[in-house]
Design a protein around this motif. Structure first.
Motif, mmCIF file in Angstrom:
data_model
loop_
_atom_site.group_PDB
_atom_site.id
_atom_site.type_symbol
_atom_site.label_atom_id
_atom_site.label_comp_id
_atom_site.label_asym_id
_atom_site.label_seq_id
_atom_site.Cartn_x
_atom_site.Cartn_y
_atom_site.Cartn_z
ATOM 1 N N ASP A 74 -16.388 -32.500 -7.005
ATOM 2 C CA ASP A 74 -17.700 -32.396 -7.152
ATOM 3 C C ASP A 74 -17.505 -32.078 -5.660
ATOM 4 O OD1 ASP A 74 -20.440 -32.030 -7.201
ATOM 5 O OD2 ASP A 74 -20.361 -33.457 -8.605
ATOM 6 N N ARG A 75 -19.103 -31.866 -4.873
ATOM 7 C CA ARG A 75 -19.052 -31.523 -3.745
ATOM 8 C C ARG A 75 -20.352 -32.000 -3.459
ATOM 9 N NH1 ARG A 75 -23.222 -26.504 -4.786
ATOM 10 N NH2 ARG A 75 -23.807 -26.831 -6.646
ATOM 11 N N SER A 76 -20.707 -32.174 -2.190
ATOM 12 C CA SER A 76 -21.849 -32.945 -1.535
ATOM 13 C C SER A 76 -22.269 -32.281 -0.305
ATOM 14 C CB SER A 76 -21.577 -34.586 -1.084
ATOM 15 O OG SER A 76 -21.051 -35.083 -2.597
ATOM 16 N N PHE A 77 -23.697 -32.443 -0.312
ATOM 17 C CA PHE A 77 -23.949 -31.486 1.197
ATOM 18 C C PHE A 77 -25.707 -32.624 2.130
ATOM 19 C CE2 PHE A 77 -24.517 -29.937 -2.860
ATOM 20 C CZ PHE A 77 -23.845 -28.706 -2.425
ATOM 21 N N VAL A 78 -24.746 -32.932 3.155
ATOM 22 C CA VAL A 78 -25.900 -33.132 4.215
ATOM 23 C C VAL A 78 -26.939 -32.243 4.910
ATOM 24 C CG1 VAL A 78 -26.739 -34.782 6.431
ATOM 25 C CG2 VAL A 78 -24.331 -35.193 4.701
ATOM 26 N N SER A 79 -28.238 -31.494 4.899
ATOM 27 C CA SER A 79 -29.050 -30.331 5.269
ATOM 28 C C SER A 79 -29.807 -30.668 6.504
ATOM 29 C CB SER A 79 -29.542 -30.084 4.317
ATOM 30 O OG SER A 79 -28.500 -29.439 3.318
ATOM 31 N N TYR A 80 -29.958 -30.478 7.563
ATOM 32 C CA TYR A 80 -30.825 -30.430 8.739
ATOM 33 C C TYR A 80 -31.910 -29.110 8.609
ATOM 34 C CZ TYR A 80 -33.287 -30.455 13.037
ATOM 35 O OH TYR A 80 -34.926 -30.323 13.612
ATOM 36 N N ARG A 81 -33.006 -29.404 8.445
ATOM 37 C CA ARG A 81 -34.550 -28.195 8.610
ATOM 38 C C ARG A 81 -35.989 -29.040 9.175
ATOM 39 N NH1 ARG A 81 -36.551 -27.206 3.342
ATOM 40 N NH2 ARG A 81 -37.430 -29.201 3.798
ATOM 41 N N ASP A 82 -35.915 -27.952 10.516
ATOM 42 C CA ASP A 82 -37.090 -28.776 11.300
ATOM 43 C C ASP A 82 -38.361 -28.264 10.647
ATOM 44 O OD1 ASP A 82 -38.919 -28.667 12.888
ATOM 45 O OD2 ASP A 82 -37.487 -27.338 15.426
ATOM 46 N N ASP A 83 -38.629 -29.282 10.327
ATOM 47 C CA ASP A 83 -39.899 -29.333 9.283
ATOM 48 C C ASP A 83 -40.973 -28.850 9.624
ATOM 49 O OD1 ASP A 83 -38.658 -30.054 6.722
ATOM 50 O OD2 ASP A 83 -39.015 -32.233 7.194
ATOM 51 N N GLY A 84 -41.323 -28.280 11.503
ATOM 52 C CA GLY A 84 -41.890 -27.980 11.908
ATOM 53 C C GLY A 84 -42.843 -26.112 11.917
ATOM 54 N N VAL A 85 -41.277 -25.981 11.771
ATOM 55 C CA VAL A 85 -41.376 -24.330 11.693
ATOM 56 C C VAL A 85 -42.555 -23.889 10.392
ATOM 57 C CG1 VAL A 85 -40.440 -22.068 10.788
ATOM 58 C CG2 VAL A 85 -39.253 -23.948 12.660
ATOM 59 N N ALA A 86 -42.085 -25.140 9.660
ATOM 60 C CA ALA A 86 -43.456 -24.207 8.045
ATOM 61 C C ALA A 86 -44.671 -24.497 8.344
ATOM 62 C CB ALA A 86 -43.453 -25.575 7.256
ATOM 63 N N GLU A 87 -45.049 -24.674 10.122
ATOM 64 C CA GLU A 87 -46.253 -25.060 10.626
ATOM 65 C C GLU A 87 -46.983 -23.368 11.267
ATOM 66 O OE1 GLU A 87 -46.319 -27.677 13.605
ATOM 67 O OE2 GLU A 87 -46.206 -29.362 12.253
ATOM 68 N N GLU A 88 -45.520 -23.190 11.203
ATOM 69 C CA GLU A 88 -45.613 -21.309 12.023
ATOM 70 C C GLU A 88 -45.648 -20.280 11.327
ATOM 71 O OE1 GLU A 88 -42.964 -21.684 15.502
ATOM 72 O OE2 GLU A 88 -44.100 -23.331 16.031
ATOM 73 N N TYR A 89 -45.709 -20.632 9.668
ATOM 74 C CA TYR A 89 -45.966 -19.177 8.302
ATOM 75 C C TYR A 89 -46.820 -18.806 8.699
ATOM 76 C CZ TYR A 89 -42.051 -21.641 5.833
ATOM 77 O OH TYR A 89 -40.973 -22.507 5.660
ATOM 78 N N PRO A 90 -46.484 -16.829 8.833
ATOM 79 C CA PRO A 90 -47.174 -15.957 8.766
ATOM 80 C C PRO A 90 -47.467 -15.515 7.691
ATOM 81 C CG PRO A 90 -45.217 -15.053 9.813
ATOM 82 C CD PRO A 90 -45.285 -16.602 9.234
ATOM 83 N N MET A 91 -48.655 -16.076 6.952
ATOM 84 C CA MET A 91 -48.580 -15.486 6.073
ATOM 85 C C MET A 91 -49.248 -14.127 4.830
ATOM 86 S SD MET A 91 -48.058 -18.504 3.617
ATOM 87 C CE MET A 91 -47.729 -19.850 3.406
ATOM 88 N N GLU A 92 -49.984 -13.596 5.921
ATOM 89 C CA GLU A 92 -51.123 -12.517 6.117
ATOM 90 C C GLU A 92 -49.768 -11.415 6.260
ATOM 91 O OE1 GLU A 92 -53.259 -9.758 4.769
ATOM 92 O OE2 GLU A 92 -53.553 -11.957 4.572
ATOM 93 N N GLU A 93 -48.730 -11.820 6.947
ATOM 94 C CA GLU A 93 -47.639 -11.276 7.472
ATOM 95 C C GLU A 93 -46.297 -11.339 6.268
ATOM 96 O OE1 GLU A 93 -43.846 -9.601 10.414
ATOM 97 O OE2 GLU A 93 -45.539 -11.524 11.455
ATOM 98 N N VAL A 94 -46.243 -12.189 5.878
ATOM 99 C CA VAL A 94 -45.162 -12.053 4.762
ATOM 100 C C VAL A 94 -45.471 -11.033 3.162
ATOM 101 C CG1 VAL A 94 -44.529 -13.872 2.485
ATOM 102 C CG2 VAL A 94 -44.568 -14.124 5.245
ATOM 103 N N TYR A 95 -47.151 -11.327 3.088
ATOM 104 C CA TYR A 95 -47.466 -10.800 2.531
ATOM 105 C C TYR A 95 -47.502 -9.480 2.131
ATOM 106 C CZ TYR A 95 -51.724 -8.101 -0.535
ATOM 107 O OH TYR A 95 -52.027 -7.615 -1.746
ATOM 108 N N ARG A 96 -48.227 -9.313 3.053
ATOM 109 C CA ARG A 96 -48.010 -7.139 3.712
ATOM 110 C C ARG A 96 -46.627 -6.661 3.479
ATOM 111 N NH1 ARG A 96 -46.440 -4.980 7.426
ATOM 112 N NH2 ARG A 96 -46.281 -6.576 9.278
ATOM 113 N N ASN A 97 -45.789 -7.360 3.942
ATOM 114 C CA ASN A 97 -44.604 -7.165 3.626
ATOM 115 C C ASN A 97 -43.905 -7.263 1.842
ATOM 116 O OD1 ASN A 97 -42.715 -6.640 5.515
ATOM 117 N ND2 ASN A 97 -43.589 -8.103 6.357
ATOM 118 N N LEU A 98 -44.250 -8.102 0.686
ATOM 119 C CA LEU A 98 -43.747 -8.554 -0.224
ATOM 120 C C LEU A 98 -44.781 -7.343 -0.944
ATOM 121 C CD1 LEU A 98 -43.046 -12.055 -0.879
ATOM 122 C CD2 LEU A 98 -41.627 -9.931 -0.287
#
Length: 299
Positions: free
Chosen positions: A104-128
Motif C-alpha cells: 500500500d502507500r501512506s502519506f504525511v502532508s503539510y498545509r499552511d491553513d492561514g492561506v485560506a484566510e486570503e482566498y480572493p472569492m470575487e477573483e475566483v468567481y470572475r475567472n470561473l
C-alpha cells in the motif's frame, strides 16, 4: 469558449518508492527510489483534461518559495491555462511525503491553513464564470452557488479525511451534480458497511451515484439499478497516487462532450488505470486518440 475550470491548492509530492515495508514508530526504512512531482487534486485533474484536448483553466496559489517555484516550472510544461491567485508571504502549496511499498502507500502532508484566510472569492468567481464544468474544491462554496445558478456542471471529490462525513460536506453534496468517491471514502462519508448501502445513501443526493472500486472497476447506481463498469485491462499498477484525479479527468472529458454517464465512467477507468502504471500523478497518461482507442477495447 466553454472550458473546464477549477480552483485548488497545488500539491508537491515527495515520493519514497520501492520500500520493503512502511516504517513503524521510531524506525527508519530506506527507499530504493525518490522522486519529486506535482501532486494530485484539482491541478492534476486539469493538467490531464488539457492533455485530452479540452480547454482547461486552473486557479491556484503559488508563492516565491522553493516548492512554489518548482510548481511554476512544472505547470509551465503543460497546456492548462494557469492563474495564480496568491499574493501573500506564506508557503501556499501543500507538501506531501508519499511512502510506497508493494502492499500500500501512506502519506504525511503539510498545509499552511492561514492561506485560506486570503482566498480572493470575487477573483475566483470572475475567472470561473462561463465554465461549462467545474472541478469542486473545498473552501469556495459561495462561488459554487453562483456558478450553479448559471448552469455550470459541478463535480466533487473529497478525498480521504479522518472526519469525512455527510454532515461535514452536505452543502457541497447538495450543490454537486456528481460526486466521485472511491470505495473507502464512500463507506466513510456515509458510515455504511457495504458499498451497496453507501450507494443507496448517496442516492439521496445524486440520481447517478458513482463509486470507484479500484481494480474492480466502478459502481454506478441509478434508476436502472446497480451496475459495475469494468476496469481497464492489463493494468500493472506501480503507484496509486493520483489515480482518482486521473479518473476525474476522463470522467470530465465525457461530460464535456455530452456522453452518457456510463461512457464517462469508461473514460475515467482508462485515464485512472493509465495513471497508476507510473510513479506520481502525471507520469503516465493518454491523449485523446489513445483514450478513445482504449475505451473501445473495454467495450
Amino acid at each position: 469558449m466553454a472550458f473546464i475550470g477549477g480552483v485548488g491548492h497545488t500539491n508537491i509530492d515527495l515520493i519514497y518508492a520501492d520500500l520493503a515495508r512502511l516504517p513503524t514508530m521510531g524506525e527508519e526504512v530506506f527507499a530504493k527510489k525518490f522522486e519529486m512531482h506535482l501532486g494530485g487534486g484539482v491541478p492534476a485533474t486539469l493538467v490531464n483534461t488539457a492533455r485530452l484536448g479540452l480547454p482547461s483553466k486552473l486557479l491556484t496559489f503559488l508563492g516565491d518559495d522553493f516548492f512554489s517555484n518548482f510548481a511554476k516550472k512544472s505547470l509551465a510544461q503543460y497546456g492548462a491555462e494557469t492563474v495564480n491567485l496568491y499574493q501573500g508571504s506564506r508557503i501556499p502549496v501543500v507538501l506531501t511525503s508519499v511512502m510506497v511499498c508493494s502492499q500500500d502507500r501512506s502519506f504525511v502532508s503539510y498545509r499552511d491553513d492561514g492561506v485560506a484566510e486570503e482566498y480572493p472569492m470575487e477573483e475566483v468567481y470572475r475567472n470561473l464564470h462561463g465554465a461549462k464544468i467545474v472541478d469542486m474544491h473545498v473552501g469556495f462554496l459561495e462561488v459554487y452557488r453562483r456558478l450553479k445558478e448559471e448552469g455550470t456542471i459541478l463535480v466533487f471529490d473529497t478525498g480521504w479525511e479522518d472526519d469525512l462525513s455527510i454532515e461535514k460536506y452536505e452543502e457541497y453534496l447538495k450543490l454537486a451534480d456528481f460526486y466521485l468517491p472511491n470505495q473507502k471514502e464512500a463507506l466513510k462519508i456515509t458510515g455504511e458497511q457495504t458499498v451497496e448501502r453507501a450507494a443507496e445513501r448517496l442516492s439521496e443526493f445524486f440520481p447517478n451515484v458513482v463509486i470507484k472500486l479500484d481494480k474492480e472497476g466502478c459502481l454506478l447506481k441509478n434508476e436502472k439499478g446497480i451496475q459495475i463498469i469494468p476496469p481497464m485491462q492489463n493494468v500493472e499498477a506501480v503507484d496509486a497516487t493520483g489515480g482518482g484525479d486521473a479518473f476525474m479527468s476522463g470522467f470530465l472529458y465525457g461530460l464535456y462532450h455530452g456522453y452518457p454517464v456510463e461512457q464517462c465512467i469508461r473514460f475515467g477507468n482508462v485515464t485512472g488505470g493509465t495513471c497508476v502504471q507510473g510513479i506520481g500523478c502525471l507520469t503516465k497518461y493518454v491523449d485523446e486518440k489513445e483514450l478513445l482507442e482504449q475505451v473501445k477495447m473495454i467495450g
